[in-house]
Design an enzyme around this catalytic site. Structure first.
Site, short mmCIF file in Angstrom:
data_model
loop_
_atom_site.label_atom_id
_atom_site.label_comp_id
_atom_site.label_asym_id
_atom_site.label_seq_id
_atom_site.Cartn_x
_atom_site.Cartn_y
_atom_site.Cartn_z
N LYS A 126 0.89 -1.16 -0.05
CA LYS A 126 -0.01 0.15 -0.07
C LYS A 126 0.86 1.30 0.03
O LYS A 126 0.67 2.18 -0.71
CB LYS A 126 -0.82 -0.01 1.28
CG LYS A 126 -2.06 1.25 1.23
CD LYS A 126 -2.84 1.19 2.39
CE LYS A 126 -1.84 2.30 3.65
NZ LYS A 126 -2.82 2.57 4.92
N ASP A 144 -6.61 1.13 0.83
CA ASP A 144 -6.71 1.20 2.31
C ASP A 144 -8.17 0.79 2.47
O ASP A 144 -9.05 -0.02 1.90
CB ASP A 144 -6.41 2.65 2.46
CG ASP A 144 -7.56 3.55 1.95
OD1 ASP A 144 -8.51 3.11 1.15
OD2 ASP A 144 -7.62 4.64 2.14
#
Length: 239
Positions: A126, A144
């Site tokens: 991420k 997310d």
């Protein structure tokens, strides 16, 4: 009826196009001026709001202007600076480790490839995709909590593992769209499609959304749930 792969791709891209007009201001909400600052801010954003991170980073960036400064940082001093972001001991360890790794392996510079980034302390896929997409203009999808919630509500994928979600959504869109699509979905999650009570009645995507009705569908009630600096403009889209 079961949605075909082609129908899913077409519906996903309709939503993607709609998000362009709904959130023309979508962008990375972490303040940064360099790949290193973005990497640090993203590490700090774990379990913390971007707003809180942006309150902390000006002093942090001034105190530690480069990788060598992070590598040689006093842990106690750094902990005090980043304490408001939570999990400050673990984050301090990651930031010092990041600085040391950058100095030792990359001449103090943040690398611009996924494989090199995920090999650094404190950086997973991420964070790596955030850095690649926003500091290096390399397409990346940021999975997310907001992103996961919305792609599930839109039934773009049933995957629950973030990496599998990333690959599933990547298959629906052209790489050139990945970075901005991520920003727009995250914006929509923060401003409209909230976790506990989505503003369904104030959402212009309701015709495309299989989960319409999870939140209030009455427009006047739903518009009160809209958030962000453009809440009034978002309300005008449905009023």
């Amino acid at each position: 009826m079961t949605e075909t792969a082609l129908a899913l791709k077409r519906r996903a891209r309709r939503i993607g196009r709609a998000l362009v007009s709904i959130h023309p201001d979508a962008h990375c909400e972490l303040d940064f001026t360099s790949p290193l600052e973005l990497a640090v801010a993203t590490i700090l954003s774990a379990q913390c709001t971007d707003e809180r991170v942006n309150q902390v980073t000006p002093k942090l960036f001034a105190r530690y202007p480069d990788a060598a400064a992070y590598a040689g940082a006093d842990p106690i001093e750094m902990q005090e600076l980043i304490k408001p972001t939570g999990f400050f001991r673990n984050k301090t360890e990651s930031l010092i480790g990041l600085g040391q790794a950058l100095v030792e392996r990359h001449g103090g510079e943040v690398p611009g490839t996924l494989n090199e980034l995920v090999a650094l302390p404190g950086i997973g896929r991420k964070t790596a995709n955030v850095v690649l997409g926003n500091a290096f203009d390399v397409p990346g999808i940021t999975v997310d909590t907001h992103f996961q919630r919305l792609v599930h509500r839109w039934e773009w994928t049933a995957e629950t593992d973030p990496v599998k979600i990333e690959f599933a959504i990547a298959a629906l869109f052209a790489p050139r769209d990945w970075t901005m699509l991520s920003h727009r979905i995250i914006f929509h999650g923060r401003r409209v499609c909230h976790a506990r009570k989505p503003a369904c009645g104030a959402c212009t995507l309701k015709r495309e959304c299989p989960s319409y009705g999870l939140g209030p569908t009455e427009v006047e009630t739903a518009v009160k749930l809209l958030k962000g600096p453009r809440a009034a403009e978002l309300a005008e889209l449905v009023l």
